[in-house]
Design an enzyme around this catalytic site. Sequence first.
Site, PDB file in Angstrom:
ATOM      1  N   CYS A 287      81.657 -15.692  84.463  1.00  0.00           N
ATOM      2  CA  CYS A 287      81.161 -17.111  84.744  1.00  0.00           C
ATOM      3  C   CYS A 287      81.646 -17.558  85.702  1.00  0.00           C
ATOM      4  CB  CYS A 287      80.933 -17.856  83.500  1.00  0.00           C
ATOM      5  SG  CYS A 287      80.338 -17.445  82.065  1.00  0.00           S
TER       6      CYS A 287
ATOM      7  N   ARG B  69      81.793 -12.408  89.798  1.00  0.00           N
ATOM      8  CA  ARG B  69      82.193 -12.412  88.363  1.00  0.00           C
ATOM      9  C   ARG B  69      81.100 -11.985  87.252  1.00  0.00           C
ATOM     10  NH1 ARG B  69      86.523 -16.512  88.560  1.00  0.00           N
ATOM     11  NH2 ARG B  69      86.035 -17.058  86.404  1.00  0.00           N
TER      12      ARG B  69
ATOM     13  N   TRP C 144      77.351 -16.063  82.104  1.00  0.00           N
ATOM     14  CA  TRP C 144      77.091 -14.559  81.544  1.00  0.00           C
ATOM     15  C   TRP C 144      77.014 -14.820  80.161  1.00  0.00           C
ATOM     16  CZ3 TRP C 144      80.070 -11.094  78.259  1.00  0.00           C
ATOM     17  CH2 TRP C 144      80.001  -9.735  78.567  1.00  0.00           C
TER      18      TRP C 144
ATOM     19  N   ASN D  83      82.965 -22.411  80.734  1.00  0.00           N
ATOM     20  CA  ASN D  83      83.447 -20.930  80.819  1.00  0.00           C
ATOM     21  C   ASN D  83      84.092 -20.731  79.473  1.00  0.00           C
ATOM     22  OD1 ASN D  83      82.278 -20.420  83.289  1.00  0.00           O
ATOM     23  ND2 ASN D  83      84.274 -20.322  84.463  1.00  0.00           N
ATOM     24  N   GLY D  84      84.035 -19.538  78.741  1.00  0.00           N
ATOM     25  CA  GLY D  84      84.647 -19.380  77.500  1.00  0.00           C
ATOM     26  C   GLY D  84      83.950 -19.149  76.558  1.00  0.00           C
TER      27      GLY D  84
ATOM     28  N   GLU E  61      88.853   7.597  83.904  1.00  0.00           N
ATOM     29  CA  GLU E  61      88.423   6.591  84.698  1.00  0.00           C
ATOM     30  C   GLU E  61      87.028   6.890  85.557  1.00  0.00           C
ATOM     31  OE1 GLU E  61      88.571   3.603  87.389  1.00  0.00           O
ATOM     32  OE2 GLU E  61      88.864   3.695  85.288  1.00  0.00           O
TER      33      GLU E  61
ATOM     34  N   LYS F 284      83.623   4.934  85.467  1.00  0.00           N
ATOM     35  CA  LYS F 284      83.124   4.679  86.883  1.00  0.00           C
ATOM     36  C   LYS F 284      81.674   5.095  86.658  1.00  0.00           C
ATOM     37  CE  LYS F 284      86.059   2.154  88.628  1.00  0.00           C
ATOM     38  NZ  LYS F 284      86.408   1.898  87.245  1.00  0.00           N
TER      39      LYS F 284
ATOM     40  N   GLU G 180      79.714   2.795  84.223  1.00  0.00           N
ATOM     41  CA  GLU G 180      79.525   1.384  84.477  1.00  0.00           C
ATOM     42  C   GLU G 180      78.341   1.158  85.574  1.00  0.00           C
ATOM     43  OE1 GLU G 180      83.802  -0.790  84.650  1.00  0.00           O
ATOM     44  OE2 GLU G 180      83.544   0.930  86.011  1.00  0.00           O
TER      45      GLU G 180
ATOM     46  N   HIS H 278      88.188  22.040  70.845  1.00  0.00           N
ATOM     47  CA  HIS H 278      88.217  21.310  69.462  1.00  0.00           C
ATOM     48  C   HIS H 278      87.135  20.510  69.287  1.00  0.00           C
ATOM     49  CE1 HIS H 278      92.326  22.837  69.100  1.00  0.00           C
ATOM     50  NE2 HIS H 278      92.456  22.414  70.183  1.00  0.00           N
TER      51      HIS H 278
ATOM     52  N   LYS I 268      83.293  -9.445  85.842  1.00  0.00           N
ATOM     53  CA  LYS I 268      84.397  -9.014  86.709  1.00  0.00           C
ATOM     54  C   LYS I 268      85.531  -9.220  85.769  1.00  0.00           C
ATOM     55  CE  LYS I 268      86.780  -7.252  89.972  1.00  0.00           C
ATOM     56  NZ  LYS I 268      86.898  -5.896  90.194  1.00  0.00           N
TER      57      LYS I 268
END
Length: 607
Positions: A2, A27, A74, A98-99, A479, A483, A486, A502, A602
């Site tokens: 946000c 963001r 968001w 925000n929050g 990673e 990526k 995402e 395994h 973000k």
Amino acid sequence: MCGIIGIVSQAPVTERLVDGLKRMEYRGYDSAGVCTIDDAALVRRRASGKLANLTTELAEHPAPGTIGIAHTRWATHGAPTQSNAHPHATQEVALVHNGIIENFKSLRQELLDSGRKLESETDSEVVAHLVSREFESGSSPSEAVKTVLPRLRGAFALAIAFRQHPDMLIGARLGSPLVVGYGDDEMYLGSDALALAPLTQRISYLEEGDWVIITRDGAEIYDNENNRVDRPIVASGASAAAIEKGNYRHFMQKEIFEQPTVVAQTLNSYVRQSDESVALPQIDFDLTAIRRITIVACGTSFYAGMVAKYWIETFARVPVDIDVASEFRYRDPVLEDRGLAIFISQSGETADTLAALRHCKEKGQTIAAVVNVPTSTMAREADLLLPTHAGPEIGVASTKAFTCQLAVLAALAAHLAVKNGHMSRAEEQEVVRHLIEAPACLNAALDHDDDIAAMAPLIAPARDVLYLGRGPDFPLALEGALKLKEISYIHAEGYASGEMKHGPIALIDEDVPVIVLAPSGPLFEKTVSNMQEVRARGGQVVLVSDAEGLAEAGDGCLATIEMPKVHPLIAPLVYAVPVQLLAYHVAVVKGTDVDQPRNLAKSVTVE
């Protein structure tokens, strides 16, 4: 997550409010809105989706005024609809938030029981009504805010406008950042310094629990006990140019190519080339007394921490525990005396990581923070600040922040080894020489961008992709998979190469590409052995290695990606580049929103 911007001025503010929202698009958001005060009325315009929709709404229904607040949302409570978009308003008060308000259900029921009508599903609207109710009962704006803030549980950054006070905004923060900007005959509120960069370079960071009244003439700041306090006015250093793409198609692409420069900038703060030694910031505690290290982080930062565990235990011989921040506190971890807790975060505001930091501080741990924002909450609360120097990272999928974190953590591991007597002077010099080589090696890796782009169409049709690596390349496999998930929305998983047999090898068939990260060296033969197990079952292998490794094992692969031959210490930095570029080019082929992938933000400032 946000974005908030507020302006108190003598000139029209709507265009500048929207420009501020554009600077915070990185963001992550799914709706946006503005509210101004004009002719003693709250003028509110909102739209779901991208800012272009809000711009269209404003073109058809302007929002004049010289004071206003704006927000990119968001979604947490409630779907990303126009009615749930901020600002939320009553007849007297408009608010952006925000929050997350954890006790909003009981507060909402209290408001409904008292006869108030709420139009959204959000937790944020509850705060607007609570403040409005106090104001309508005769309280002043400041008294209304003072009464409501202690009732809120959770995290918030608030900007509040009052219809009858068209020369004033009130801001407040708890667990979510908010800054005050100082201009000439006008003042600002913002989620971060970057939001205010074109408006002012003079800002104050509100401390935890602070609230503030801003008018055109200045700011009155109060702490969580309502005592008037002074917070220093500092130069933000944020540049509007930092959020320009230049000649690049996407911010993510730009930030991948910035890595040689920003890694060099970061290393310059941690190594002395003159005598080839490692130099950390001033430390006022005894590193040799540290008996155990706890690393806590989320997402990409967690994978940087996994690499750091290898380095610290190998070089410094100090045991390291590592945990994802969202789980850390809830298992009641055993924290030994004389422990060092390292928290890794690009923003320095990640809610889970910040909560874990405070938990460790309460348990007597020494706190180190590896952050990209030296003015962030984590940075201010740490005993040892270890800043990266990546500059603003706009793409939601982290790239340059990751490699800068690795650079800092490699220097920390070497410094710990020297202090603990596990690294000789000659070994320290060798480590520094290899670290200094890293930016040039990153450049060499980037030279293969065209090759990676050419092979991306081979991966783009896949529904599932696996990544394999051993040792410190295992976190790179994780990673790489993250990526790809995402930004291309392809299901991907990373595994330690030896773990394939395994269980995961059951997933292998001709439709599952397998990306193998295998620099030549002591682990190469074992990794290639695991790779051959994949190929024997029809798996399509993409081998990422240096020329020596490709010559030995590249035949018969779906594709190969050549990397420069590097020392194992800096291999994780260098091998980050091909997994970033592969994810980027696959996403471009698929036509996804690279910089703002769906459902992601973000900086995650709620748990």
